[in-house]
Design an enzyme around this catalytic site. Structure first.
Site, mmCIF file in Angstrom:
data_model
loop_
_atom_site.group_PDB
_atom_site.id
_atom_site.type_symbol
_atom_site.label_atom_id
_atom_site.label_comp_id
_atom_site.label_asym_id
_atom_site.label_seq_id
_atom_site.Cartn_x
_atom_site.Cartn_y
_atom_site.Cartn_z
ATOM 1 N N GLN A 96 1.598 -13.521 -0.914
ATOM 2 C CA GLN A 96 2.885 -13.250 -1.567
ATOM 3 C C GLN A 96 3.549 -14.533 -2.078
ATOM 4 O O GLN A 96 4.249 -14.507 -3.095
ATOM 5 C CB GLN A 96 3.806 -12.521 -0.570
ATOM 6 C CG GLN A 96 4.930 -11.736 -1.210
ATOM 7 C CD GLN A 96 4.501 -10.356 -1.698
ATOM 8 O OE1 GLN A 96 3.771 -9.661 -1.018
ATOM 9 N NE2 GLN A 96 4.948 -9.971 -2.882
ATOM 10 N N ASP A 139 5.566 -1.148 0.965
ATOM 11 C CA ASP A 139 4.126 -1.444 0.834
ATOM 12 C C ASP A 139 3.446 -0.171 1.361
ATOM 13 O O ASP A 139 4.077 0.894 1.352
ATOM 14 C CB ASP A 139 3.742 -2.701 1.631
ATOM 15 C CG ASP A 139 2.341 -3.209 1.294
ATOM 16 O OD1 ASP A 139 2.185 -3.888 0.262
ATOM 17 O OD2 ASP A 139 1.381 -2.921 2.045
ATOM 18 N N LYS A 141 1.931 -15.113 -5.496
ATOM 19 C CA LYS A 141 2.252 -13.997 -6.383
ATOM 20 C C LYS A 141 3.691 -14.126 -6.879
ATOM 21 O O LYS A 141 3.965 -14.026 -8.072
ATOM 22 C CB LYS A 141 2.085 -12.677 -5.619
ATOM 23 C CG LYS A 141 2.317 -11.439 -6.444
ATOM 24 C CD LYS A 141 2.461 -10.177 -5.601
ATOM 25 C CE LYS A 141 1.278 -9.950 -4.687
ATOM 26 N NZ LYS A 141 1.295 -8.574 -4.104
ATOM 27 N N LYS A 147 10.478 -13.010 0.343
ATOM 28 C CA LYS A 147 10.441 -11.718 -0.350
ATOM 29 C C LYS A 147 9.064 -11.126 -0.194
ATOM 30 O O LYS A 147 8.055 -11.809 -0.423
ATOM 31 C CB LYS A 147 10.741 -11.929 -1.848
ATOM 32 C CG LYS A 147 10.728 -10.632 -2.637
ATOM 33 C CD LYS A 147 12.050 -9.927 -2.555
ATOM 34 C CE LYS A 147 12.007 -8.482 -3.015
ATOM 35 N NZ LYS A 147 11.619 -7.525 -1.942
ATOM 36 N N LYS A 165 6.355 -11.128 4.436
ATOM 37 C CA LYS A 165 5.745 -9.788 4.570
ATOM 38 C C LYS A 165 6.038 -9.287 5.979
ATOM 39 O O LYS A 165 6.253 -10.090 6.888
ATOM 40 C CB LYS A 165 4.223 -9.872 4.389
ATOM 41 C CG LYS A 165 3.575 -8.545 4.062
ATOM 42 C CD LYS A 165 3.661 -8.260 2.569
ATOM 43 C CE LYS A 165 3.216 -6.844 2.226
ATOM 44 N NZ LYS A 165 3.072 -6.698 0.760
HETATM 45 P P1 NDP Z 1 0.698 3.938 -0.406
HETATM 46 O O1 NDP Z 1 1.012 4.067 1.024
HETATM 47 O O2 NDP Z 1 1.564 4.594 -1.410
HETATM 48 O O3 NDP Z 1 -0.793 4.417 -0.687
HETATM 49 C C1 NDP Z 1 -1.868 3.811 -0.069
HETATM 50 C C2 NDP Z 1 -3.128 4.470 -0.574
HETATM 51 O O4 NDP Z 1 -4.259 3.723 -0.136
HETATM 52 C C3 NDP Z 1 -3.315 5.872 -0.019
HETATM 53 O O5 NDP Z 1 -4.018 6.648 -0.929
HETATM 54 C C4 NDP Z 1 -4.130 5.594 1.225
HETATM 55 O O6 NDP Z 1 -4.874 6.703 1.701
HETATM 56 C C5 NDP Z 1 -5.041 4.512 0.733
HETATM 57 N N1 NDP Z 1 -5.501 3.728 1.883
HETATM 58 C C6 NDP Z 1 -4.734 3.080 2.786
HETATM 59 N N2 NDP Z 1 -5.480 2.511 3.733
HETATM 60 C C7 NDP Z 1 -6.745 2.799 3.403
HETATM 61 C C8 NDP Z 1 -7.988 2.499 3.987
HETATM 62 N N3 NDP Z 1 -8.076 1.790 5.124
HETATM 63 N N4 NDP Z 1 -9.113 2.947 3.355
HETATM 64 C C9 NDP Z 1 -9.031 3.663 2.207
HETATM 65 N N5 NDP Z 1 -7.871 4.007 1.632
HETATM 66 C C10 NDP Z 1 -6.754 3.569 2.216
HETATM 67 O O7 NDP Z 1 0.633 2.348 -0.681
HETATM 68 P P2 NDP Z 1 0.727 1.572 -2.063
HETATM 69 O O8 NDP Z 1 0.150 2.363 -3.164
HETATM 70 O O9 NDP Z 1 2.107 1.063 -2.171
HETATM 71 O O10 NDP Z 1 -0.208 0.305 -1.751
HETATM 72 C C11 NDP Z 1 -1.576 0.250 -2.097
HETATM 73 C C12 NDP Z 1 -2.015 -1.195 -2.171
HETATM 74 O O11 NDP Z 1 -1.244 -1.877 -3.175
HETATM 75 C C13 NDP Z 1 -1.824 -2.015 -0.907
HETATM 76 O O12 NDP Z 1 -2.834 -2.989 -0.803
HETATM 77 C C14 NDP Z 1 -0.495 -2.731 -1.150
HETATM 78 O O13 NDP Z 1 -0.382 -3.912 -0.384
HETATM 79 C C15 NDP Z 1 -0.633 -3.041 -2.628
HETATM 80 N N6 NDP Z 1 0.596 -3.319 -3.353
HETATM 81 C C16 NDP Z 1 1.654 -2.457 -3.331
HETATM 82 C C17 NDP Z 1 2.784 -2.731 -4.060
HETATM 83 C C18 NDP Z 1 3.926 -1.781 -4.139
HETATM 84 O O14 NDP Z 1 4.876 -2.057 -4.869
HETATM 85 N N7 NDP Z 1 3.885 -0.640 -3.461
HETATM 86 C C19 NDP Z 1 2.924 -3.964 -4.833
HETATM 87 C C20 NDP Z 1 1.721 -4.776 -4.850
HETATM 88 C C21 NDP Z 1 0.638 -4.450 -4.114
HETATM 89 P P3 NDP Z 1 -4.440 7.466 3.059
HETATM 90 O O15 NDP Z 1 -3.319 8.345 2.659
HETATM 91 O O16 NDP Z 1 -5.670 8.182 3.490
HETATM 92 O O17 NDP Z 1 -4.022 6.397 4.042
HETATM 93 O O1 2IT Z 2 2.487 -6.622 -2.163
HETATM 94 C C1 2IT Z 2 3.550 -6.595 -2.818
HETATM 95 O O2 2IT Z 2 3.772 -7.377 -3.737
HETATM 96 C C2 2IT Z 2 4.533 -5.564 -2.470
HETATM 97 N N1 2IT Z 2 4.259 -4.737 -1.601
HETATM 98 C C3 2IT Z 2 5.865 -5.534 -3.154
HETATM 99 C C4 2IT Z 2 6.812 -6.502 -2.506
HETATM 100 C C5 2IT Z 2 8.242 -6.439 -2.977
HETATM 101 O O3 2IT Z 2 9.030 -7.204 -2.416
HETATM 102 O O4 2IT Z 2 8.570 -5.664 -3.879
#
Ligand code: NDP
Ligand code: 2IT
Length: 449
Positions: free
Chosen positions: A114, A169, A117, A93, A129
């Site tokens: 993961q 993600d 987590k 997952k 992943k």
């Molecule tokens: P999104 O695609 O929704 O947003 C990503 C954000 O991070 C954007 O604002 C993006 O800006 C910025 N970003 C990405 N790459 C970079 C970089 N190299 N430098 C600076 N800013 C950057 O992704 P999420 O919000 O879903 O994910 C954000 C983080 O959270 C990741 O690390 C992800 O693995 C983690 N995460 C996500 C989960 C989920 O459920 N979605 C769960 C747990 C963790 P820009 O638009 O300029 O690229």
């Molecule tokens: O980093 C993470 O935990 C996620 N992007 C969510 C993974 C999931 O299976 O919901």
């Protein structure tokens, strides 16, 4: 804590030899292994049964080509991966990331994190992943759909509701999951819960959009209460990123009485001393898919600055890095500490460099590592899988309450483990040991597989 134990050191040396060109993966492995010394010393069966050697080697790693045709009729080719890292406690997952920086190292670091987590959530999910170096920025809906369909045309044979269940993600949200689900259904002629983060009309869970950000604040609330003897009320908060995690972390922090003064994207950051207006942010990011700089054009008094890393120069009480790996380095950590930060929790995966983490520990700044603090997203995915299996759905409030409970438990279990092993309040060591112990017990029970 450094890596001193002979067994753990020798495993790490082998990992380094085998994966020398994968810096992010090595960073994640070193961080986890550095926490495990006290458990390995207490439990000789870990070494006898080769638990750590097996944990650091993915059960399966798939790499494939994704050909698609762009709006100009030109053939494009991307590289994609799925790592099926560990299935000791449930089906693989974990999310799918679409970003130009995706490579084997990034996918393996994310898959490795993961495992622990998912174990911390207490739900039955193994670690996986995937993703691709496809860049969604500036692509039309048609291009996104053709890419997602081609991606799933290979991925479908490796996944399944009881085998491997991907989700979103970076770069993968509801739109992309919809296109992938449609293609999976068409290829297999089955309507199953093979992906999470689905739309509400076809099996998605209420609260999935909010889950990671809200969960991060629930976890941070526990840290503030138990480690700082305070709450979000009246605190100044800086959140990096402006995607799914950042937006809903900011929303919950505000609901809990904090003022969020900054958000960023990979180009720069906005500072609004009066407090970020989230309706404006949602319009820019969720509806228009535009840049965060636009915020300063629409809100008077707000300022935009190039260079997203300087967001950490803004004084705050609580820092929530929610963008990407290694976005907060030693220098940024020192600046935050100098400016009086009292608590840091990772919404992103591994946003703090190892040197930054060392700063938190040395200076006794309560620090919530991503695998614990951002587990609300995957926990909600686990609940989506349960709802799909039951062909039933819970209300928003029911899911919110369950995730709140899970995040409180994740904090409590990590905190208890930190105390049990003599590192009171060190949530890195506590969370790593709590997650590891569960996976280790399941692996021991299942023999050498
Ligand atoms: P999104 O695609 O929704 O947003 C990503 C954000 O991070 C954007 O604002 C993006 O800006 C910025 N970003 C990405 N790459 C970079 C970089 N190299 N430098 C600076 N800013 C950057 O992704 P999420 O919000 O879903 O994910 C954000 C983080 O959270 C990741 O690390 C992800 O693995 C983690 N995460 C996500 C989960 C989920 O459920 N979605 C769960 C747990 C963790 P820009 O638009 O300029 O690229
Ligand atoms: O980093 C993470 O935990 C996620 N992007 C969510 C993974 C999931 O299976 O919901």
């Amino acid at each position: 804590m450094s890596l001193k134990n002979e067994y753990l050191l020798s495993v790490y040396e082998t990992v380094k030899k085998r994966n020398g060109n994968e810096p992010e993966f090595l960073q994640a492995v070193e961080e986890v292994l550095s926490s495990l010394e006290p458990v390995v010393e207490r439990r000789p069966e870990i070494q006898e049964k080769g638990i750590v050697e097996r944990l650091v080697e993915p059960e399966r790693m798939i790499q494939f080509r994704v050909p698609w045709v762009d709006d100009n009729g030109k053939t494009q080719v991307n590289r994609a991966f799925r790592v099926e890292f560990n299935s000791a406690i449930g089906p693989y997952k974990g999310g799918l990331r679409l970003h130009p920086t995706v490579n084997a190292s990034v996918i393996k670091f994310l898959g490795f994190e993961q495992i622990f987590k998912n174990a911390l959530t207490s739900l039955p999910m193994g670690g996986g992943k995937g993703g691709s170096d496809f860049d969604p920025k500036g692509k039309s809906d048609g291009e996104i759909m053709r890419f997602c369909q081609s991606f799933m045309t290979e991925l479908y044979r490796h996944i399944g509701p009881d085998t491997d269940v991907p989700a979103g993600d970076i770069g993968v949200g509801g739109r992309e999951i919809g296109f992938m689900f449609g293609q999976y259904k068409r290829l297999t002629n089955t309507f199953t819960g093979v992906l999470t983060g689905k739309g509400l009309e076809y099996g998605g869970s209420l609260f999935r959009t909010q889950a990671t950000g809200y969960g991060l604040c629930y976890y941070t609330q526990e840290m503030l209460k138990h480690l700082c003897n305070t709450s979000f009320e009246g605190k100044t908060v800086v959140v990096s990123g402006s995607g799914n995690v950042a937006i809903y972390a900011a929303q919950k922090a505000m609901e809990l009485g904090a003022k969020v003064v900054a958000l960023s994207d990979s180009s720069g950051y906005v500072y609004d001393k009066d407090g970020i207006k989230l309706d404006v942010v949602k319009q820019i990011k969720e509806v228009e898919r535009a840049r965060i700089s636009e915020y300063a054009n629409r809100v008077s008094g707000a300022e935009y600055f190039d260079n997203c890393r300087n967001i950490w120069s803004i004084p705050c009480d609580v820092a929530l890095p929610c963008a990407t790996q290694n976005e907060l380095d030693e220098e940024a950590a020192k600046t935050l500490i100098k400016n009086g930060v009292m608590c840091v929790a990772e919404g992103a995966n591994m946003p703090c460099t190892q040197e930054a983490v060392a700063q938190w520990i040395e200076n006794k700044i309560p620090f919530g590592p991503g695998k614990a603090a951002n587990a609300g997203g995957v926990a909600c995915s686990g609940l989506e899988m349960s709802q799909n299996s039951m062909r039933y759905s819970w209300t928003f409030e029911e899911v919110d309450e369950k995730i709140h409970g899970i995040m409180k438990n994740i904090f409590a279990n990590g905190y208890a483990a930190s105390k049990e092993y003599g590192f009171d309040g060190n949530m890195v060591i506590g969370s790593n040991i709590a997650g590891f112990s569960k996976v280790c017990d399941a692996m021991l029970a299942q023999g050498i597989v």
